[in-house]
Design a protein around this motif. Structure first.
Motif, short mmCIF file in Angstrom:
data_model
loop_
_atom_site.label_atom_id
_atom_site.label_comp_id
_atom_site.label_asym_id
_atom_site.label_seq_id
_atom_site.Cartn_x
_atom_site.Cartn_y
_atom_site.Cartn_z
N ASN A 52 0.85 -1.19 0.00
CA ASN A 52 0.00 0.00 0.00
C ASN A 52 0.89 1.24 0.00
N GLU A 53 0.33 2.31 -0.46
CA GLU A 53 1.11 3.55 -0.52
C GLU A 53 1.24 4.14 0.87
N ILE A 54 2.47 4.37 1.26
CA ILE A 54 2.72 4.91 2.60
C ILE A 54 3.08 6.39 2.46
N ASN A 55 2.27 7.23 3.08
CA ASN A 55 2.60 8.66 3.00
C ASN A 55 3.62 9.02 4.07
N GLU A 56 4.06 10.26 4.02
CA GLU A 56 5.15 10.69 4.88
C GLU A 56 4.80 10.54 6.36
N ASP A 57 3.56 10.90 6.70
CA ASP A 57 3.11 10.84 8.09
C ASP A 57 3.18 9.43 8.64
N THR A 58 2.67 8.48 7.84
CA THR A 58 2.69 7.09 8.27
C THR A 58 4.11 6.59 8.39
N GLN A 59 4.96 7.03 7.45
CA GLN A 59 6.36 6.60 7.46
C GLN A 59 7.03 7.01 8.77
N VAL A 60 6.70 8.23 9.25
CA VAL A 60 7.26 8.72 10.52
C VAL A 60 6.89 7.76 11.64
N GLU A 61 5.63 7.31 11.62
CA GLU A 61 5.17 6.40 12.68
C GLU A 61 5.86 5.04 12.59
N ILE A 62 6.03 4.56 11.36
CA ILE A 62 6.70 3.26 11.18
C ILE A 62 8.14 3.35 11.66
N ASP A 63 8.82 4.44 11.28
CA ASP A 63 10.21 4.62 11.70
C ASP A 63 10.32 4.70 13.22
N ALA A 64 9.41 5.46 13.82
CA ALA A 64 9.44 5.60 15.27
C ALA A 64 9.22 4.26 15.95
N PHE A 65 8.30 3.47 15.38
CA PHE A 65 8.04 2.15 15.96
C PHE A 65 9.27 1.27 15.85
N LYS A 66 9.93 1.30 14.68
CA LYS A 66 11.10 0.43 14.48
C LYS A 66 12.24 0.83 15.39
N SER A 67 12.36 2.15 15.65
CA SER A 67 13.49 2.57 16.50
C SER A 67 13.16 2.39 17.98
N SER A 68 11.88 2.11 18.31
CA SER A 68 11.52 1.97 19.72
C SER A 68 11.96 0.63 20.29
N GLY A 69 12.26 -0.33 19.40
CA GLY A 69 12.75 -1.62 19.86
C GLY A 69 11.66 -2.62 20.19
N ASN A 70 10.39 -2.23 20.00
CA ASN A 70 9.31 -3.20 20.21
C ASN A 70 9.19 -4.12 19.01
N THR A 71 8.79 -5.34 19.25
CA THR A 71 8.67 -6.28 18.14
C THR A 71 7.28 -6.15 17.50
N GLU A 72 7.22 -6.56 16.22
CA GLU A 72 5.95 -6.48 15.51
C GLU A 72 4.93 -7.43 16.13
N GLY A 73 5.40 -8.56 16.60
CA GLY A 73 4.50 -9.54 17.20
C GLY A 73 3.76 -8.96 18.40
N LYS A 74 4.51 -8.22 19.20
CA LYS A 74 3.91 -7.61 20.39
C LYS A 74 2.84 -6.59 19.99
N LEU A 75 3.18 -5.80 18.95
CA LEU A 75 2.24 -4.80 18.46
C LEU A 75 0.97 -5.46 17.96
N TYR A 76 1.14 -6.56 17.19
CA TYR A 76 -0.04 -7.24 16.63
C TYR A 76 -0.93 -7.79 17.74
N SER A 77 -0.30 -8.38 18.76
CA SER A 77 -1.13 -8.97 19.81
C SER A 77 -1.84 -7.86 20.61
N GLU A 78 -1.14 -6.72 20.80
CA GLU A 78 -1.78 -5.60 21.50
C GLU A 78 -2.96 -5.07 20.69
N ALA A 79 -2.71 -4.90 19.36
CA ALA A 79 -3.76 -4.39 18.49
C ALA A 79 -4.95 -5.35 18.47
N ALA A 80 -4.65 -6.65 18.45
CA ALA A 80 -5.73 -7.64 18.42
C ALA A 80 -6.58 -7.55 19.68
#
Lengths: 193, 437
Positions: free
Chosen positions: B342-370
């Motif tokens: 999907n097309e990622i705009n600049e705003d979303t990219q900022v959030e993705i970058d921040a998430f990646k630099s926070s050191g949390n794993t994607e699995g944890k995020l998915y389970s929290e979101a679920a």
């Protein structure tokens, strides 16, 4: 309908009203008391944790105030007083002069003052600072990280829900007791005093 | 020019050398700085790092005191003095104090979200003043009617001074628009309980005006509400305010509610059109009472469909739980990361970058979101069920007639503004003149 019957109906309604009224009063006060039991002692204010901050620039745009209540605060104790300040100059700056084309700050809010060879002191003009965090990013990546974004509490109106906190991608904002309003990365104010 | 470049690259090398030294952890942790602070030979003293203090806590406590005092005063003006003038000056005071001086936050309307969040999220710390701002107006309303709405709430007061040429709305319009605050309340509670957002604060129309500062959207919405208030009195209070829903319910059981007439109604009809909020109930005609049997039957029939409406509402609400949950930042981020190409705009990219630099794993995020989405499923059922109940009760209420001989304020919707009192010719001193035995 007879008069007596009417009176009875009114009495009954009054009784029900009264019962509901007092039970609601007890209920509301009860909820208040339960919450007051675990409530924070003092007032809470918004704090920006520079250790989490990623300098995305949203502090400049998302605050309800214009310009933002988030400002860059200079922790002089951490500053190296560099001539080539990576928070002041753009990358690839050829001459280390105060020319606008050399400055990282979009509003020219950083004042560069010569102290003694080869040291320079940097002041933030808070009226000009918009809290974009460009200098913070520069200082953190090549310097000591003495420039840090903080909520200026003489400006912050302490919204119930901080509109920057809501959109902060790094979840760097939290509500803390008023005596812990400022938090600096790598520097403890209390240790100094 | 070339010389200068060489000069800079020489400095760069120095920096790199220092950086390498740093990574090798040569310095101990106390002096973990790339460029240590110099010792000045010229005796330069460094300026202090300024950290301006937040608003003093004492002032916050004074605010609660002022709330209690002004509530008591306006209640006295309404119930004892029966003075519209007093109410008017109290509203000016609260616009100045709670509005412009205190700059609107925290207000009772918004506090209901803090209360909700504190009830659902045990670790959430709620200041005592917020609890006070939530509880005190409720208690006053429980005993004296909505005197808080009359002129203490700055949001209501600022609209009230714009009431210049109010038009009466048809009763179906009032009932229909009157449903909206319940939807707003339901959504506000849902989003506060899931720690997603405080939507009442986000869409507060007047806060920007009180602060002389705000986003364009805020100020435009505020302006629209104030202009509307000239013709349709207090639109926010009547058709949006979620705290007003609570006050409306509580006020119905109020002990000493304001009355139009000081003694006994003489049916002069002078007050009939005096209420800008359509909150005066006319006497119920006898012929309506005549077919009481049919109205009772209809009331029972309508009440029977309430459970059906609750179920239907709940089911519909639960269907939309994913849409409701997509407002949550965690759920939104998880959706973006899960969706590919999907097309990622600049705003979303900022959030993705921040998430990646926070050191949390994607699995944890998915389970929290679920788990958040799951909460929204339950919340969707409750929200929908609640709205079904409100809708059903409103329907059933349409066929409910209460025997009334006098003009009385509707205890739920009456905002105790005291306008109608000036229209009543009965004076407390002259009661004997009008008494009909």
């Amino acid at each position: 309908m007879s008069k007596a019957g009417e009176n009875n109906r009114l009495d009954r309604r009054k009784f029900i009203n009264k019962t509901v009224r007092y039970s609601l009063a007890i209920g509301v006060c009860g909820v208040g008391a339960v919450l007051a039991g675990k409530a924070s002692k003092g007032e809470l204010v918004w704090q920006l944790d520079p250790a989490k901050c990623v300098q995305c620039g949203r502090c400049a745009t998302n605050c309800v105030l214009t310009p933002s209540a988030v400002k860059c605060i200079h922790v002089y104790d951490m500053c190296g007083y560099c001539d080539l300040c990576s928070g002041y100059f753009r990358v690839n700056t050829k001459d280390l002069t105060t020319g606008a084309e050399n400055q990282l700050c979009p509003t020219s809010a950083i004042e560069r003052k010569f102290i003694e060879d080869p040291y320079f002191e940097y002041h933030i003009d808070e009226d000009l600072c918009i809290g974009c965090g460009k200098c913070v990013k520069g200082c953190a990546s090549f310097g000591n990280g003495s420039l840090q974004l903080q909520v200026n509490h003489s400006l912050c109106v302490n919204c119930n829900q901080c509109s920057i906190a809501r959109d902060c991608p790094a979840e760097a904002f939290s509500r803390v007791p008023a005596d812990k309003a400022y938090s600096f990365k790598g520097f403890n104010r209390d240790e100094l005093i | 020019m070339k010389l200068k470049l060489v000069d800079i690259s020489y400095k760069r090398i120095l920096y790199f050398a220092l950086l390498i030294l740093l990574t090798l952890n040569v310095f101990d942790s106390a002096a973990q700085q790339r460029f240590p602070k110099p010792e000045f030979e010229t005796g330069h003293t460094q300026p202090p790092t300024l950290t301006p203090e937040p608003r003093a806590e004492l002032l916050e406590i004074i605010d609660v005191g002022v709330l209690i005092l002004s509530l008591s005063l306006i209640t006295w003006f309404i119930l004892k003095k029966r003075s519209r003038k007093g109410v008017f000056w109290m509203s000016i005071f609260s616009i100045v104090y709670f509005g412009f001086y205190r700059e609107g936050c925290v207000c009772s309307v918004g506090s209901l979200q803090n209360i909700t969040l504190a009830l659902f999220l045990p670790e959430y710390k709620i200041p005592v003043t917020v609890i006070a701002f939530f509880v005190i107006p409720l208690i006053y309303t429980l005993f004296f009617g909505r005197t808080f709405c009359a002129g203490i709430c700055p949001l209501g007061a600022i609209q009230d001074i714009f009431v210049i040429k109010p038009y009466s709305l048809k009763s179906w319009a009032n009932s229909l628009l009157g449903l909206f605050p319940y939807i707003y309340l339901g959504l506000a509670v849902l989003y506060a309980a899931t720690a997603t957002d405080f939507i009442v604060c986000r869409y507060d129309p007047f806060i920007g005006i009180f602060r002389f500062n705000g986003t364009f959207f805020m100020l435009v919405i505020g302006g629209i509400f104030l202009l509307t208030s000239i013709f349709i009195a207090r639109p926010y209070c009547r058709f949006f305010c979620p705290y007003g829903v609570l006050l409306n319910i509580v006020s119905r059981f109020s002990g000493k509610h304001m009355t139009i007439t000081p003694t006994e109604c003489i049916q002069c009809k002078l007050c009939e059109n005096s209420c800008p909020f359509d909150a005066i109930q006319k006497p119920v005609l006898v012929n309506v009472l005549d077919n009481r049997r049919t109205t009772v039957k209809r009331f029972i029939q309508l009440s029977l469909i309430i459970p059906l409406l609750i179920f239907l509402g709940g089911w519909t609400g639960s269907r939309f739980h994913e849409n409701l949950a997509s407002v949550n930042p965690k759920v939104r981020l998880a959706n973006v990361l899960l969706e590919e190409n999907n097309e990622i705009n600049e705003d979303t990219q900022v959030e993705i970058d921040a998430f990646k630099s926070s050191g949390n794993t994607e699995g944890k995020l998915y389970s929290e979101a679920a788990s958040i989405v799951k909460d929204f499923y339950t919340g969707g059922w409750i929200l929908g069920g609640f709205l079904g109940l409100v809708f059903g009760l409103t329907l059933a209420g349409l066929s409910r007639f209460q025997y009334r001989t006098d003009y009385t304020p509707n205890k739920g919707t009456c905002l105790s503004c005291a306008r109608c009192m000036d229209y009543c010719p009965v004076r407390p001193g002259k009661e004997t003149e009008f008494t009909i035995d």
